[in-house]
Design an enzyme around this catalytic site. Structure first.
Site, PDB file in Angstrom:
ATOM      1  N   GLY A 239      89.599  45.255  40.352  1.00 33.28           N
ATOM      2  CA  GLY A 239      90.619  46.128  39.781  1.00 33.28           C
ATOM      3  C   GLY A 239      92.035  45.918  40.237  1.00 33.28           C
ATOM      4  O   GLY A 239      92.957  46.508  39.662  1.00 33.28           O
ATOM      5  N   PRO A 274      86.774  41.066  42.575  1.00 30.17           N
ATOM      6  CA  PRO A 274      88.067  40.830  41.930  1.00 30.17           C
ATOM      7  C   PRO A 274      87.932  39.833  40.781  1.00 30.17           C
ATOM      8  O   PRO A 274      87.169  38.874  40.873  1.00 30.17           O
ATOM      9  CB  PRO A 274      88.907  40.218  43.057  1.00 30.17           C
ATOM     10  N   ARG A 276      90.811  39.681  37.674  1.00 30.22           N
ATOM     11  CA  ARG A 276      92.180  39.414  37.210  1.00 30.22           C
ATOM     12  C   ARG A 276      93.082  38.855  38.309  1.00 30.22           C
ATOM     13  O   ARG A 276      93.846  37.915  38.084  1.00 30.22           O
ATOM     14  CB  ARG A 276      92.759  40.752  36.714  1.00 30.22           C
ATOM     15  N   TYR A 316      95.160  46.000  23.743  1.00 35.83           N
ATOM     16  CA  TYR A 316      95.662  46.993  24.712  1.00 35.83           C
ATOM     17  C   TYR A 316      97.174  47.195  24.621  1.00 35.83           C
ATOM     18  O   TYR A 316      97.739  47.867  25.477  1.00 35.83           O
ATOM     19  CB  TYR A 316      95.419  46.524  26.158  1.00 35.83           C
ATOM     20  N   CYS A 344      95.077  36.827   9.586  1.00 36.41           N
ATOM     21  CA  CYS A 344      95.427  37.774   8.522  1.00 36.41           C
ATOM     22  C   CYS A 344      95.156  39.221   8.930  1.00 36.41           C
ATOM     23  O   CYS A 344      94.237  39.866   8.420  1.00 36.41           O
ATOM     24  CB  CYS A 344      94.677  37.413   7.243  1.00 36.41           C
ATOM     25  N   GLU A 345      95.890  39.693   9.885  1.00 34.78           N
ATOM     26  CA  GLU A 345      95.824  41.078  10.365  1.00 34.78           C
ATOM     27  C   GLU A 345      97.228  41.456  10.801  1.00 34.78           C
ATOM     28  O   GLU A 345      97.883  40.670  11.493  1.00 34.78           O
ATOM     29  CB  GLU A 345      94.935  41.191  11.620  1.00 34.78           C
TER      30      GLU A 345
HETATM   31  N1  PLP Z   1      83.616  44.774  38.474  1.00 32.44           N
HETATM   32  C1  PLP Z   1      83.259  45.440  37.364  1.00 32.44           C
HETATM   33  C2  PLP Z   1      81.981  46.197  37.382  1.00 32.44           C
HETATM   34  C3  PLP Z   1      84.062  45.418  36.220  1.00 32.44           C
HETATM   35  O1  PLP Z   1      83.694  46.077  35.125  1.00 32.44           O
HETATM   36  C4  PLP Z   1      85.270  44.665  36.250  1.00 32.44           C
HETATM   37  C5  PLP Z   1      86.166  44.604  35.088  1.00 32.44           C
HETATM   38  O2  PLP Z   1      86.036  45.216  34.099  1.00 32.44           O
HETATM   39  C6  PLP Z   1      85.591  43.973  37.403  1.00 32.44           C
HETATM   40  C7  PLP Z   1      84.755  44.042  38.503  1.00 32.44           C
HETATM   41  C8  PLP Z   1      86.820  43.118  37.513  1.00 32.44           C
HETATM   42  O3  PLP Z   1      87.973  43.820  37.386  1.00 32.44           O
HETATM   43  P1  PLP Z   1      89.381  43.096  37.621  1.00 32.44           P
HETATM   44  O4  PLP Z   1      89.423  41.909  36.746  1.00 32.44           O
HETATM   45  O5  PLP Z   1      90.377  44.122  37.250  1.00 32.44           O
HETATM   46  O6  PLP Z   1      89.440  42.742  39.065  1.00 32.44           O
END
Ligand code: PLP
Length: 420
Positions: A239, A274, A276, A316, A344-345
């Protein structure tokens, strides 16, 4: 920090000009930096070096085999959410002892495959799933290691589509019912309770929700101890946010500093997922301007990448910086445009009302921060072959996924005899 920088008037990935990659593999294409990936993984992993831990990269963010392999070689495990991800992880030789399996809808086949692979544990999201895992494990004559995913009802203050730890969310087991569910889990013969899991959302730009959610989980661990339910793993999910525009998210070290005092004496292995923060800023999507168009009410820059290549802006309203690959073009006269693709959207856009330097047809652009939830969310909508992926390491470029062909588009389809 990433390795996409202007040099000699051109945007490079490490030591390779993006224009060279575009010339060799065409556009649109995804480009990833090996050095950035390594640096991000190591920054995360080393921030927690004083605590026994496993980094289980959330491969939903980017599941290319080469990237999984690269991270596995650095010691990473993976967080999977499907049988397909398990297959990929195994192809990339990720140790199964570092694979954790989340998701609200695991099928019995997926559970069976994961048990066969002897993964570290399932992150269980409901009592119905607990029973299903117990039954499949009984059929196979094994015990399944599980953690229960707790929904701590903490607002991560991020986009609603990527908030996962609120009461109304489909994920996890409510904190109020957790103790009961743990008791149920411990009573099942083919279940071995080993951990507790939480993941409250993605693109968090503050450590406070992480800390609040962890406090709730640790309260539960204490209550479990009193019931003689021993917990060996605490999984805090993923997250951590990244900079797309002007956000200043905490660094992995800030997260480690905030949570270390809470878990130091726990005698548990900390698992982190992790996604992202490892890959997001390690990748860009390179696209070419096809046309510019003066509409009645708006100006459009029409490029050859579309929502099927990168859906985050459409899905998003996500912001991605877009930079011309020629530095001189970056200093041209600016106009407010919508950067749109050929799909085409009306929802097919990469940027809306964006001040962009004027660009002529043929100009190459880099859509920044596209390494996470980019290619993995791409589709063949409008029968568009999916883009290739390229990994740059120093002065080398490696195609790690070829561009799909028209033949790939119809693979598996048949016209039944009665239509011939
Ligand atoms: N763990 C779980 C269970 C998730 O659902 C997610 C993303 O949706 C992640 C980890 C990874 O999240 P992030 O890419 O924000 O680190």
């Amino acid at each position: 920090m990433h390795d996409f920088q202007y040099r000699q008037g051109e945007l490079y990935c490490e030591d390779v000009p993006l224009s060279r990659i575009a010339k060799e593999v065409g556009t649109p294409c995804y480009v990833y930096s090996h050095a950035t990936l390594l640096r991000h993984f190591r920054a995360y992993d080393s921030a927690f070096q004083n605590i026994p831990h496993i980094v289980a990269f959330a491969m939903k963010a980017n599941s290319n085999l080469a990237i999984l392999r690269l991270l596995a070689r650095e010691g990473s495990g993976v967080d999977i959410v499907s049988g397909g991800e398990l297959y990929r992880a195994r192809q990339a030789e990720v140790p199964t002892s570092k694979i954790v399996f989340a998701g609200v809808g695991k099928s019995r086949e997926e559970i069976r495959d994961a048990l066969k692979s002897d993964i570290l544990m399932f992150n269980v999201e409901s009592s119905a799933e607990l029973h299903a895992i117990d039954e499949v494990a009984a059929e196979m004559g094994v015990r399944a290691r599980v953690a229960l995913r707790i929904n701590p009802d903490i607002d991560p203050k991020t986009h609603p589509y990527i908030s996962t730890g609120l009461k109304k969310s489909k994920f996890g087991i409510s904190a109020d019912r957790a103790l009961e569910e743990f008791k149920l889990a411990s009573s099942l013969k083919h279940i071995e309770v080993v951990g507790v899991h939480k993941h409250i959302g993605s693109q968090l730009t503050d450590v406070t929700p992480f800390v609040e959610a962890l406090r709730k989980v640790l309260g539960l661990v204490e209550a479990l101890k009193a019931q003689e339910i021993g917990i060996r793993y605490v999984n805090i999910g993923g997250g951590l946010g990244i900079t797309y525009a002007d956000e200043s998210p905490p660094r992995p070290q800030d997260l480690a500093d905030a949570i270390s005092p809470l878990v130091r004496d726990l005698k548990c292995v900390l698992i982190m997922e992790p996604g992202r923060v490892i890959v997001g800023n390690a990748g860009v999507l390179v696209t070419k301007v096809l046309y510019t168009k003066e509409g009645e009410a708006k100006r459009f820059m029409i490029v050859d990448a579309a929502m099927n290549d990168l859906i985050r802006p459409s899905l998003y309203g996500a912001y991605h910086d877009i930079r011309p690959i020629r530095e001189a073009a970056a200093h041209g006269e600016r106009k407010t445009v919508d950067v749109v693709g050929p799909v085409c959207e009306s929802g097919d856009f990469l940027a809306k009302d964006r001040s962009m330097p004027e660009a002529k047809p043929g100009e190459l652009l880099a859509v920044m921060s596209a390494g996470a939830y980019g290619f993995v969310m791409s589709s063949n909508y409008n029968s568009r072959p999916r883009a290739p992926e390229v990994l740059v390491k120093g002065g080398e470029m490696h195609v790690i996924r070829a561009r799909e062909t028209y033949a790939d588009l119809v693979r598996g389809e048949t016209i039944p005899d009665f239509l011939r």
